[in-house]
Design an enzyme around this catalytic site. Structure first.
Site, PDB file in Angstrom:
ATOM      1  NE  ARG A 233     -35.069  49.312  14.871  1.00 12.65           N
ATOM      2  CZ  ARG A 233     -35.661  50.249  15.303  1.00 12.65           C
ATOM      3  NH1 ARG A 233     -36.763  50.599  14.356  1.00 12.65           N
ATOM      4  NH2 ARG A 233     -35.879  50.848  16.619  1.00 12.65           N
TER       5      ARG A 233
ATOM      6  CG  HIS B 203     -44.401  54.692  31.914  1.00 14.83           C
ATOM      7  ND1 HIS B 203     -44.702  54.363  30.359  1.00 14.83           N
ATOM      8  CD2 HIS B 203     -45.699  54.198  32.285  1.00 14.83           C
ATOM      9  CE1 HIS B 203     -45.887  54.003  30.283  1.00 14.83           C
ATOM     10  NE2 HIS B 203     -46.415  53.808  31.172  1.00 14.83           N
TER      11      HIS B 203
ATOM     12  CG  ASP C 112     -42.679  51.090  30.037  1.00 12.55           C
ATOM     13  OD1 ASP C 112     -43.591  51.042  29.728  1.00 12.55           O
ATOM     14  OD2 ASP C 112     -41.895  51.707  29.841  1.00 12.55           O
TER      15      ASP C 112
ATOM     16  CD  GLN D 202     -51.232  68.404  39.528  1.00 11.21           C
ATOM     17  OE1 GLN D 202     -51.444  67.399  40.423  1.00 11.21           O
ATOM     18  NE2 GLN D 202     -52.375  69.221  39.361  1.00 11.21           N
TER      19      GLN D 202
HETATM   20  C1  GRF Z   1     -44.630  62.330  28.158  1.00 11.86           C
HETATM   21  O1  GRF Z   1     -45.704  62.212  28.402  1.00 11.86           O
HETATM   22  C2  GRF Z   1     -43.916  61.203  28.643  1.00 11.86           C
HETATM   23  O2  GRF Z   1     -44.489  60.627  29.815  1.00 11.86           O
HETATM   24  C3  GRF Z   1     -43.884  60.126  27.599  1.00 11.86           C
HETATM   25  O3  GRF Z   1     -43.845  60.818  26.222  1.00 11.86           O
HETATM   26  C4  GRF Z   1     -44.272  62.136  26.661  1.00 11.86           C
HETATM   27  C5  GRF Z   1     -43.425  63.068  26.015  1.00 11.86           C
HETATM   28  O4  GRF Z   1     -43.823  64.395  25.994  1.00 11.86           O
HETATM   29  N1  GRF Z   1     -42.834  59.167  27.586  1.00 11.86           N
HETATM   30  P1  GRF Z   1     -42.582  65.398  25.655  1.00 11.86           P
HETATM   31  O5  GRF Z   1     -41.876  65.391  24.362  1.00 11.86           O
HETATM   32  O6  GRF Z   1     -41.469  65.464  26.827  1.00 11.86           O
HETATM   33  O7  GRF Z   1     -43.347  66.782  25.702  1.00 11.86           O
END
Ligand code: GRF
Length: 209
Positions: free
Chosen positions: A66, A110, A151, A179
């Site tokens: 790692r 997120h 987060d 959205q």
């Molecule tokens: C999204 O739902 C984002 O909120 C989460 O991971 C997903 C990524 O989707 N962190 P994408 O690869 O951008 O389509």
């Protein structure tokens, strides 16, 4: 001109929203210098290549330890000399040294209204499963700075989305992406690129245009 690097692991729809946002002027004074994924099969890499953006896979599984991965990863990112790093569905823990080095220069999207449904174990579809399990009527998405926690960094933008009675985790996820995520992530990058984000005592203030 703000130089950004985007870290991805999956389909790349948020990356696509950034690419399209730069093209259609929603995101100003910004260019994408690189896209890096830990997953060589991530469609996000294809999206980057289709847009003529340097795209590569740097996977922990390619390294003996790692620590070796984290050192190589940081060296590769540093070499691009970007101003801002955007986590767009990146599922690898960001090395502590990188968070320190890029303090308040890493942002994440997120898929919930933090502090709900976030933290260790809350990612992808699991977030929406928990939201439906709890029976919330409103969910949404959050863009925040990345700090040493999960987060927990200063919140930049949030956008709420109504939960429908017949939602499944999949339909809720899709509506929150359409959205909320694909709108506030480009908006946050544009705000950052144009010097409108200020952090005071761990809180984000958005300056006037
Ligand atoms: C999204 O739902 C984002 O909120 C989460 O991971 C997903 C990524 O989707 N962190 P994408 O690869 O951008 O389509």
């Amino acid at each position: 001109m703000l130089k950004i690097g985007v870290l991805v692991s999956g389909g790349g729809t948020n990356l696509q929203a950034i690419i399209d946002g730069i093209k259609n002027g929603v995101i100003r004074n910004t260019e994408i210098s690189f896209v890096i994924s830990n997953n060589e099969n991530a469609y996000a890499l294809t999206r980057a290549r289709n847009a003529g953006i340097a795209a590569e896979c740097v996977s922990p599984s390619s390294f003996k330890s790692r620590a070796d991965f984290e050192n190589a990863f940081l060296d590769i990112v540093d070499a691009y000399n970007v101003d801002l790093i955007v986590l767009a569905g990146f599922l690898v823990i960001i090395p502590a040294e990188m968070i320190k080095k890029y303090r308040n220069r890493i942002i994440n999207i997120h898929p919930s209204l933090i502090p709900s449904f976030c933290g260790t174990g809350f990612y992808g579809i699991k977030v929406h499963e928990k939201a439906l399990e709890r029976g919330v009527k409103i969910s949404g998405a959050t863009v925040h700075f990345v700090d040493e926690g999960t987060d927990t960094g200063p919140i930049i933008l949030q956008k709420s989305v109504e939960v429908m009675q017949d939602d499944t985790p999949q339909t809720l996820q899709r509506r929150i992406m359409e959205q909320a995520e694909w709108k506030i992530l480009p908006m946050a990058i544009d705000l950052y690129a144009n010097g409108r984000i200020k952090i005071v005592d761990g809180k984000v203030f958005i300056g006037k245009e």
